[in-house]
Design a protein around this motif. Structure first.
Motif, mmCIF file in Angstrom:
data_model
loop_
_atom_site.group_PDB
_atom_site.id
_atom_site.type_symbol
_atom_site.label_atom_id
_atom_site.label_comp_id
_atom_site.label_asym_id
_atom_site.label_seq_id
_atom_site.Cartn_x
_atom_site.Cartn_y
_atom_site.Cartn_z
ATOM 1 N N SER A 250 37.324 33.551 41.602
ATOM 2 C CA SER A 250 37.439 34.726 40.053
ATOM 3 C C SER A 250 35.669 34.165 39.964
ATOM 4 C CB SER A 250 38.460 33.624 38.849
ATOM 5 O OG SER A 250 38.179 32.228 39.314
ATOM 6 N N SER B 152 35.662 41.847 41.360
ATOM 7 C CA SER B 152 37.210 41.407 41.602
ATOM 8 C C SER B 152 37.331 41.463 43.116
ATOM 9 C CB SER B 152 37.997 41.772 41.290
ATOM 10 O OG SER B 152 39.767 42.124 41.748
ATOM 11 N N ASP C 178 45.364 37.815 45.762
ATOM 12 C CA ASP C 178 45.805 37.810 43.979
ATOM 13 C C ASP C 178 44.600 37.906 43.548
ATOM 14 O OD1 ASP C 178 46.898 37.104 41.998
ATOM 15 O OD2 ASP C 178 48.272 34.672 42.762
ATOM 16 N N GLU D 141 45.055 38.943 40.377
ATOM 17 C CA GLU D 141 45.167 38.725 39.186
ATOM 18 C C GLU D 141 44.799 36.876 39.085
ATOM 19 O OE1 GLU D 141 48.938 37.984 35.729
ATOM 20 O OE2 GLU D 141 48.800 39.199 37.663
ATOM 21 N N ARG D 142 45.307 36.362 39.749
ATOM 22 C CA ARG D 142 44.472 35.234 39.359
ATOM 23 C C ARG D 142 42.888 34.792 39.815
ATOM 24 N NH1 ARG D 142 49.083 31.093 41.021
ATOM 25 N NH2 ARG D 142 49.221 32.583 43.117
#
Length: 214
Positions: free
Chosen positions: A31, A100, A184, A186-187
């Motif tokens: 991230s 991302s 993942d 989103e995280r």
């Protein structure tokens, strides 16, 4: 070269497939990757993307870095890494934009680079994977000794580069052709099958595999 991501090793766990098969995976936090600079052929002589990762206190940022981050309108980063890309990929990115984890897909092969765990001063057997001598029948205390290291009277010295005891680990290494098991987005996590270099919390570079079959 293809665009990759900067990450942090969180640790290892296991996940189960629908058939109940256990798969050991390393969890990598990718991230907060954002574009700090785009390098073009006209201005820099080559095409590349500079990614920023992590955060740094304002009191720890020198003026040159502060100006660099301010020009990109991004938060001060702890790491800056450059990835060579082609012109087509460069046109898809913008300075300050987030990158991302979805640039990778489940099943994709990746190369993961990192600083290996330092193991301090180690003997020749452990450091260079030598075969030890037998530990019985009068071998006293030399079962784990490296053996002879010298020469005859001519040249009568130890050649440079001789594999002997010394510092083990704490070097940059790349593990190739690892499989991305789960993404993942989103995280901001990648679950990569198997082990990767480094300790928990260490910085990693995740790039598409250069030896993957088309």
């Amino acid at each position: 070269m293809s665009l990759g991501l900067i990450g942090r090793k969180i640790g290892m766990m296991r996940i189960f497939t629908d058939a109940g098969v256990s798969i050991p995976v390393t969890v990598v936090d990718v991230s907060s990757n954002r574009v700090a600079q785009l390098k073009t052929l006209e201005q820099d002589g080559y095409t590349a993307v500079q990614l920023a990762y992590g955060s740094k206190r304002a009191s720890r940022v020198v003026k040159a870095q502060a100006g660099h981050f301010a020009a990109a309108s991004i938060e001060a980063a702890s790491s800056l890494v450059e990835f060579r890309v082609d012109t087509a990929k460069l046109a898809e990115l913008q300075v300050g934009a987030a990158v991302s984890a979805e640039i990778f897909a489940p099943g994709q092969k990746v190369d993961v680079s990192g600083l290996t765990q330092g193991k301090g001063f180690s003997g020749a057997i452990k450091r260079h994977h030598f075969s030890s001598q037998r530990a019985s029948h009068g071998n006293s205390i030399s079962h784990n000794a490296p053996g002879s290291i010298g020469m005859a009277q001519d040249p009568g010295r130890v050649f440079p580069g001789k594999r002997m005891a010394g510092q083990l680990g704490n070097v940059n290494r790349t593990t190739q052709n690892l499989e991305v098991v789960r993404v993942d987005a989103e995280r901001g996590l990648l679950l990569i099958k198997g082990a990767v270099p480094g300790s928990k919390g260490g910085q990693l570079l995740v790039k598409p595999a250069v030896k993957a079959k088309a």
